[in-house]
Design a protein around this motif. Structure first.
Motif, PDB file in Angstrom:
ATOM      1  N   ILE A  53      -1.112  -4.525  -6.633  1.00  0.00           N
ATOM      2  CA  ILE A  53      -2.481  -4.745  -6.166  1.00  0.00           C
ATOM      3  C   ILE A  53      -2.753  -6.233  -5.981  1.00  0.00           C
ATOM      4  N   ASN A  54      -2.294  -7.062  -6.929  1.00  0.00           N
ATOM      5  CA  ASN A  54      -2.497  -8.510  -6.810  1.00  0.00           C
ATOM      6  C   ASN A  54      -1.797  -9.074  -5.585  1.00  0.00           C
ATOM      7  N   THR A  55      -0.592  -8.571  -5.294  1.00  0.00           N
ATOM      8  CA  THR A  55       0.145  -9.031  -4.107  1.00  0.00           C
ATOM      9  C   THR A  55      -0.626  -8.704  -2.840  1.00  0.00           C
ATOM     10  N   LEU A  59       0.828  -1.210   0.000  1.00  0.00           N
ATOM     11  CA  LEU A  59       0.000   0.000   0.000  1.00  0.00           C
ATOM     12  C   LEU A  59       0.862   1.260   0.000  1.00  0.00           C
ATOM     13  N   LEU A  60       1.966   1.222   0.739  1.00  0.00           N
ATOM     14  CA  LEU A  60       2.847   2.385   0.791  1.00  0.00           C
ATOM     15  C   LEU A  60       3.576   2.609  -0.534  1.00  0.00           C
ATOM     16  N   ASN A  61       3.726   1.549  -1.316  1.00  0.00           N
ATOM     17  CA  ASN A  61       4.438   1.666  -2.595  1.00  0.00           C
ATOM     18  C   ASN A  61       3.522   1.974  -3.773  1.00  0.00           C
ATOM     19  N   LEU A  88      -7.298   1.905   3.856  1.00  0.00           N
ATOM     20  CA  LEU A  88      -6.769   0.533   3.857  1.00  0.00           C
ATOM     21  C   LEU A  88      -5.637   0.372   4.859  1.00  0.00           C
ATOM     22  N   LEU A  89      -4.775   1.386   4.981  1.00  0.00           N
ATOM     23  CA  LEU A  89      -3.700   1.315   5.979  1.00  0.00           C
ATOM     24  C   LEU A  89      -4.280   1.250   7.389  1.00  0.00           C
TER      25      LEU A  89
END
Length: 680
Positions: free
Chosen positions: A40-42, A27-29, A91-92
């Motif tokens: 997103i898949n990861t 999410l941070l990346n 999300l975080l």
């Protein structure tokens, strides 16, 4: 035969926490706007794994919460929703909430239902709010309930033969359905082969299930979500099925009724109810089961090396046994060679075992991208974090204990070091500041540097603040290094106002004390207007120590080799006695204090009582040099450190103990503690 699922809980929690770290990092990346499909898949896979595992073990609150996150991620993955900063922040926050939920379940504590509801509401708002930039919603594959007076659902569930091999359990799914409402189940036995053709690891049954009650279709789908690729599934509203029958719901010619209740198994894992209460079903679960894991993951290459070392050791032992069975003096050289080989293999085996405890420093570094992201937003600064040397390995104990000091140093760089964008532009810098975390090996130590390109330390300001607080005298003459080290004095702070980040003058003294307790030290290099670097030096391991053994009377002490500068014989001309302040000796234009070991530890029968008769071992600890007066130097050796505090009590000037080759105990000296003890 029933399976106690609780035995797999610890693995589930470990993998779930790893999944949360992956989600947070991903999410941070993420870049705003365009969708990075791979990232997103990861993130989605990690969330899906946590959701599936939670459902398997009966942690329905976690599964429900993760499902909402999964829906938001799925819309991003399909391109129906753009990646926005508000969505990332939600999300975080959900990752943090999920981590707290899992921790509470692991520790068998009550969930903070109010906080869970708050984050769930934020997810729902992001999904359905006015700021949703998604295209019109895609119609779901399965029909949803048509009215609010739903009488229930009829489910035709026909697992594929390999379903049990995937780790899924139909009984667990029935138990979850029973929590939604009253259920009726009939089983179809037609697919069961004869006894001799039966494979007990394959599933040959199918079921027709009726669930009564006004239940949302989504809750039914959640239960079967994990097995949708391993079964044939049909779900219809009861009212629909009464109006138009479907072949999937025809009664089987041969069936057996199954009576299912939520507590049908004595080995059920703890189930988190909708109210957040932890219903403890497994009464004999050990209290320690919920504690943090003491396990580590080890590279198989390290295990292979260890096995090879053990093999070499067994061969050497066999060779020595043969020599011993038919020993004669002409085999003396063979015996010596065999013992030398045994010593070498033992040392290699020791190094291999110690290497298993080594973990990459990335276990510590991985928490800082989130910290920098949150604090930079709170402080109104633009900050980029650079991580270098993440794969540098260090002992597991050091990894666990260095986290808090590093967090404090990074927070200080963010708050005190990096300027605001306006200040940086005015100073001719880029508006985005840089904080760098770097780790590398140097000799037998690991060096961790926390550096920034901010304002640096102002020596004049540090001195003025120290004078204001009465920490130094007006006429004190301080070098640059001593001036910088003022920040490690208790109560020292240059912050103009208190914030929730820093400013109270607590922490930096604790940082240095914690680092020193690990056998390390910290240095500061700074240039006003250019930035600062805090360098932490730590031993690679706390379990093994390279030491120099010294004799004091009949006692043997171990001095850490890294603390020793040199050893010398002194003459009377080098000694200077100061009335009331002890003895010093002159070493290259510098006067160093002398610590008489036999007096500090009350050792009788010391062989050397005059300074000219023994040896002075020059050591350094916490930036202070002194001379330890001992009878003689013995040997250098690696010793296994044993905790003195755990087996006896804490002793000032002693950091631990070890057992020597002859079975006697030698105490390991704590140089900084020894200096403090001598000053008393």
């Amino acid at each position: 035969m029933s399976i106690d699922m609780a035995q797999f809980h610890q693995i589930f929690f470990e993998e779930s926490f790893e999944g949360l770290d992956i989600m947070e990092s991903g999410l941070l990346n993420l870049d705003m706007g365009d969708v990075d499909a791979e990232t997103i898949n990861t993130i989605f896979r990690a969330a899906h794994s946590i959701k599936g595992g939670s459902g398997t073990f009966g942690f329905s609150a976690v599964a429900d919460f993760t499902h909402a996150m999964e829906t938001l991620l799925d819309e991003m993955r399909d391109g129906r929703r753009k990646v926005t900063q508000p969505a990332i922040n939600v999300l975080l926050g959900s990752v943090d909430c999920l981590r707290e939920m899992l921790t509470a379940i692991q520790d068998e504590k009550t969930l903070d239902q109010e906080k869970v509801t708050q984050h769930k509401k934020a997810l729902d708002t992001e999904l359905n709010g006015a700021d949703n930039t998604a295209s019109p919603p895609v119609q779901p594959k399965q029909p949803i309930e048509l009215n609010n007076d739903n009488a229930g659902w009829r489910i035709a569930f026909s697992p594929h033969a390999d379903l049990l091999k995937t780790g899924n359990d139909p009984v667990r799914m029935f138990r979850e359905l029973a929590e939604l409402g009253e259920i009726d189940i009939t089983v179809d036995l037609h697919g069961v082969p004869g006894l001799y053709e039966l494979d007990p690891e394959e599933c040959h049954l199918s079921w027709q299930i009726t669930v009564h009650g006004n239940i949302p279709r989504s809750e039914i789908d959640d239960i079967f979500d994990w097995v949708e690729e391993h079964c044939d599934l049909a779900v219809q509203n009861i009212e629909q099925t009464t109006q138009a029958s479907s072949p999937a719901f025809d009664e089987p010619p041969q069936s057996a009724a199954i009576e299912t209740t939520p507590s049908s198994s004595a080995t059920n894992p703890p189930i988190v109810s909708e109210s957040g209460q932890n219903e403890k079903v497994n009464a004999d679960k050990t209290p320690s089961a919920g504690k943090s894991s003491a396990s580590i993951r080890v590279d198989t290459a390290k295990i292979d090396t260890l096995i090879n070392m053990v093999g070499e050791l067994v061969i050497t032992q066999s060779m020595l046994s043969l020599i011993g069975e038919h020993f004669s003096l002409n085999k003396l050289d063979q015996l010596k060679n065999g013992l030398a080989q045994l010593e070498r293999h033992t040392r290699e085996l020791q190094e291999s075992v110690m290497n298993i405890r080594m973990l990459p420093i990335s276990f510590v570094f991985s928490r800082f991208p989130r910290l920098v992201h949150d604090l930079s937003s709170k402080l109104g600064k633009k900050i980029e974090l650079q991580l270098i040397g993440e794969h540098t390995e260090v002992d597991k104990t050091v990894v666990e204990l260095i986290s808090d000091p590093l967090v404090h140093l990074v927070r200080n760089s963010l708050d005190h070091g990096i300027e605001t964008p306006d200040e940086r532009i005015a100073a001719g810098k880029q508006e985005t500041g840089t904080v760098t975390l770097e780790a590398y090996h140097r000799g037998g130590n690991i060096v961790i540097e926390v550096s920034d390109d901010g304002r640096g330390l102002d020596k004049d300001k540090l001195r003025a603040k120290a004078l204001e607080k009465g920490l130094i005298q007006d006429d004190a003459v301080l070098s640059d290094k001593q001036t910088y080290e003022l920040i490690f004095m208790p109560g020292f702070s240059t912050a103009e106002q208190l914030t929730d980040v820093s400013g109270r003058g607590v922490g930096m003294d604790v940082v240095r004390r914690n680092i020193q307790s690990l056998g390390g030290n910290i240095d500061i290099v700074s240039q006003l207007g250019k930035g600062s670097t805090m360098a932490i030096y730590l031993p690679l391991t706390l379990a093994i120590l390279d030491g120099q053994s010294v004799a004091v009377g009949d006692e043997t002490y171990i001095i850490p080799l890294g603390s020793i500068i040199e050893s010398i014989n002194v003459t009377e001309r080098m000694i200077n006695r100061v009335a009331g302040k002890g003895e010093t000796f002159r070493l290259r234009q510098e006067y160093l204090p002398i610590i008489r070991m036999h007096e500090i530890f009350s050792v009788p029968n010391a062989k050397a009582t005059k300074l000219t008769e023994g040896l002075l071992v020059v050591v350094e600890g916490q930036g202070i040099r002194c001379g330890l007066f001992v009878d003689d130097l013995l040997t250098q050796q690696q010793v296994v450190v044993k905790s003195l505090e755990a087996n006896y009590r804490q002793v000032e000037g002693i950091s631990g103990a070890t057992i020597l080759g002859d079975g006697s105990v030698a105490l390991i000296l704590d140089i900084p503690g020894l200096v403090r003890l001598s000053n008393h």
